[in-house]
Write an enzyme that holds these catalytic residues in place. Structure first.
Site, PDB file in Angstrom:
ATOM      1  N   LYS A 288       0.846  -1.206   0.000  1.00 58.37           N
ATOM      2  CA  LYS A 288       0.000   0.000   0.000  1.00 58.37           C
ATOM      3  C   LYS A 288       0.873   1.244   0.000  1.00 58.37           C
ATOM      4  CE  LYS A 288      -3.978  -2.143   2.226  1.00 58.37           C
ATOM      5  NZ  LYS A 288      -5.126  -2.000   1.353  1.00 58.37           N
TER       6      LYS A 288
ATOM      7  N   HIS B   7      -1.138  -8.439   8.698  1.00 54.83           N
ATOM      8  CA  HIS B   7      -1.211  -7.031   8.283  1.00 54.83           C
ATOM      9  C   HIS B   7      -0.898  -6.062   9.431  1.00 54.83           C
ATOM     10  CE1 HIS B   7      -2.795  -8.753   4.746  1.00 54.83           C
ATOM     11  NE2 HIS B   7      -4.066  -8.797   5.084  1.00 54.83           N
TER      12      HIS B   7
HETATM   13  C1  BG6 Z   1      -7.158  -9.875   3.670  1.00 57.56           C
HETATM   14  C2  BG6 Z   1      -8.047 -10.521   4.682  1.00 57.56           C
HETATM   15  O1  BG6 Z   1      -5.841 -10.331   3.817  1.00 57.56           O
HETATM   16  O2  BG6 Z   1      -7.202  -8.466   3.821  1.00 57.56           O
HETATM   17  C3  BG6 Z   1      -9.453  -9.993   4.548  1.00 57.56           C
HETATM   18  O3  BG6 Z   1      -8.036 -11.923   4.524  1.00 57.56           O
HETATM   19  C4  BG6 Z   1      -9.474  -8.494   4.602  1.00 57.56           C
HETATM   20  O4  BG6 Z   1     -10.296 -10.545   5.562  1.00 57.56           O
HETATM   21  C5  BG6 Z   1      -8.476  -7.905   3.628  1.00 57.56           C
HETATM   22  O5  BG6 Z   1     -10.785  -8.060   4.279  1.00 57.56           O
HETATM   23  C6  BG6 Z   1      -8.357  -6.406   3.808  1.00 57.56           C
HETATM   24  O6  BG6 Z   1      -7.577  -5.857   2.789  1.00 57.56           O
HETATM   25  P1  BG6 Z   1      -7.787  -4.359   2.311  1.00 57.56           P
HETATM   26  O7  BG6 Z   1      -6.698  -4.126   1.326  1.00 57.56           O
HETATM   27  O8  BG6 Z   1      -9.149  -4.303   1.709  1.00 57.56           O
HETATM   28  O9  BG6 Z   1      -7.680  -3.505   3.541  1.00 57.56           O
END
Ligand code: BG6
Length: 480
Positions: free
Chosen positions: A179, A237
């Site tokens: 990101k 994350h």
């Molecule tokens: C994924 C998860 O890795 O990331 C999901 O498995 C989540 O549950 C997603 O919704 C969120 O990603 P972003 O980029 O939409 O914030």
């Protein structure tokens, strides 16, 4: 930066991730002139299909999930010429020979295999590549999360992959690292003199990391119900965000220098007391279904929300709380990291001036950008009254529409694979260290049989999460 010509094989090329992210992302890179003329994207999956069938699937995916350029039919048509399809049976012998025939044996062509499949197929694919003479020293493999379910399974996966590939060939994706703002965080920290001297326990009161989602788990219930927010979001994350915020400056912006520093952060994390963790599960608000309905498990104890407070026991961060929270079906779709600085040591303006704190807010999405809250005098003749105003920097505003157009994580990371740059990918030991920290927390609540606290779909999460931070005399930031 241009990349070398490549053959990119996408295992699971008909799947959800390929359709939603990989193909639209590659198409955008194509529109940006970044896909060299003689590069090929070869999708491989179980279904019987020919190249034209796959190109139709890809066109639909780009139209559905791509941004506005997906409507540029001429560009789409030109992009589709790069696409091919081979049916391959990951667990058997079918299709491998045909796949090999499609690939070029040319040192000038980068070869990468994207495992866009569940982890249960990783070792079959790795072995398939080797047995079929496709695992040369210079090929790269890309693996998706979840990377294991716990420390033990992650170790096994690492061992399986290591049988066929060296660590410098393995690209473990955490798309949060792709990101724009997440990378900018490093630029801001290490490219300016302004922040780093204050970036420690002496000046920072606490840090909040929030990833709030409005979506539920409908459609992914069977995966999610075995994972929960801790495994799905925190172990990877949020942990990566925490590392980038907290790590020491690496000597160089290079893969191992950066990853060594991140690993030190994870290893310095203290275990978390059970009373510093709040788990939640959404219930129906009368319109949206409950988590248990979405997951089709009427007795599920899986958390769709988690908030916790943790500490990093090192010189820089001792006794500085890091508050993390993430959840599904919340009232806002927004992610933010907030560095909340301490109060000025003495207020020369007296108590009437109120309490003012500088907050650096790093918005991941939407409206990527950073805001630094500073205290100034309220304009007008009313005496010395203080007010907080944001020094705002929205990337889209400051850098123009280019910034917006270039902002998808997957395409950036795929291009890094082709370039051979592992800086934004997780190393095996990092993933294992993250599991080593999360495993005991999960085992703890499983052993105690704790149930998550209910919260209404569309709300801000369980009340106990507010209590977790309020009892320390602090508040969650309002997320919009
Ligand atoms: C994924 C998860 O890795 O990331 C999901 O498995 C989540 O549950 C997603 O919704 C969120 O990603 P972003 O980029 O939409 O914030």
């Amino acid at each position: 930066i241009p990349v070398d010509p490549f053959d990119l094989v996408i295992f699971g090329g008909t799947g959800d991730l390929a359709r939603r992210k990989i193909l639209p992302g590659l198409f955008r890179r194509f529109c940006a002139g970044q896909i060299p003329e003689n590069s090929r994207i070869i999708a491989a999956a179980r279904s019987e299909m020919d190249d034209d069938g796959y190109r139709d699937l890809a066109r639909e995916a780009i139209e559905e999930f791509g941004r506005k350029k997906g409507r540029d039919k001429k560009a789409v048509k030109a992009f589709l010429k790069h696409l091919y399809y081979v049916p391959v049976d990951a667990k058997g012998e079918g299709g491998w020979k045909q796949l090999k025939e499609r690939l070029r044996d040319d040192d000038d062509v980068v070869r990468a295999f994207y495992f866009s499949v569940g982890p249960s197929l990783f070792s079959d694919l790795a072995e398939g590549l080797q047995v079929n003479g496709l695992s040369h020293r210079d090929v790269r493999i890309v693996v998706e999360k979840p990377f294991g379910h716990d420390l033990e399974s992650a170790r096994e996966l690492n061992e399986e992959l290591a049988k066929h590939f060296h660590e410098d060939q393995i690209y473990r994706i955490d798309h949060y690292l792709g990101k724009e703002t997440v990378q900018n965080l490093m630029a801001v920290r290490f490219g300016n003199m302004l922040f780093e001297p204050l970036w420690n326990a002496q000046y920072v009161d606490h840090i909040q990391i929030t990833v709030s989602e409005t979506v539920g788990v409908g459609g992914r219930g069977s995966y999610y119900d075995n994972a929960g927010a801790m495994r799905d979001m925190v172990q990877n994350h949020l942990m990566q965000l925490l590392c980038l915020i907290a790590m020491e400056p690496p000597a160089r912006f290079e893969a191992d220098a950066v990853r060594d520093e991140k690993l030190k952060v994870i290893r310095a994390l203290d275990p978390v007391d059970p009373d510093q963790i709040v788990r939640g599960q959404y219930t129906s608000d009368g319109q949206m279904p409950s988590y248990r309905e979405d997951a089709e498990n009427p007795t599920s104890k899986t958390e769709s929300y988690i908030a916790l407070k943790c500490y990093i026991s090192n010189w820089r961060w001792a006794n500085t709380p890091f508050y993390l929270r993430t959840g599904k079906r919340l009232n806002a779709q927004a992610s933010e990291i907030a560095v909340v600085f301490k109060d000025a040591p003495h207020s020369i303006f007296g108590i009437d001036a109120g309490r003012h704190r500088n907050v650096l807010s790093i918005r991941l999405q939407p409206n990527e950008g950073m805001t630094l809250g500073v205290t100034i005098k309220e304009p007008g003749p009313g005496g010395m009254r203080l007010v907080d105003v944001p020094l705002d920097m929205s990337f889209a505003e400051a850098l123009g529409p280019e910034a917006e157009e270039a902002a998808d994580a997957y395409e950036r990371l795929i291009m890094d694979v082709i370039r051979g740059n592992q800086t934004l990918f997780m190393r095996g030991d990092e993933v294992e260290a993250a599991w080593a920290w999360t495993d005991p927390l999960i085992e703890g609540w499983e052993r105690r049989g704790d149930s998550p606290k209910p919260y209404d779909a569309g709300s801000g999460g369980p009340d106990d999460a507010a209590f977790l931070i309020n009892r320390d005399g602090r508040r969650w930031r309002r997320i919009q």
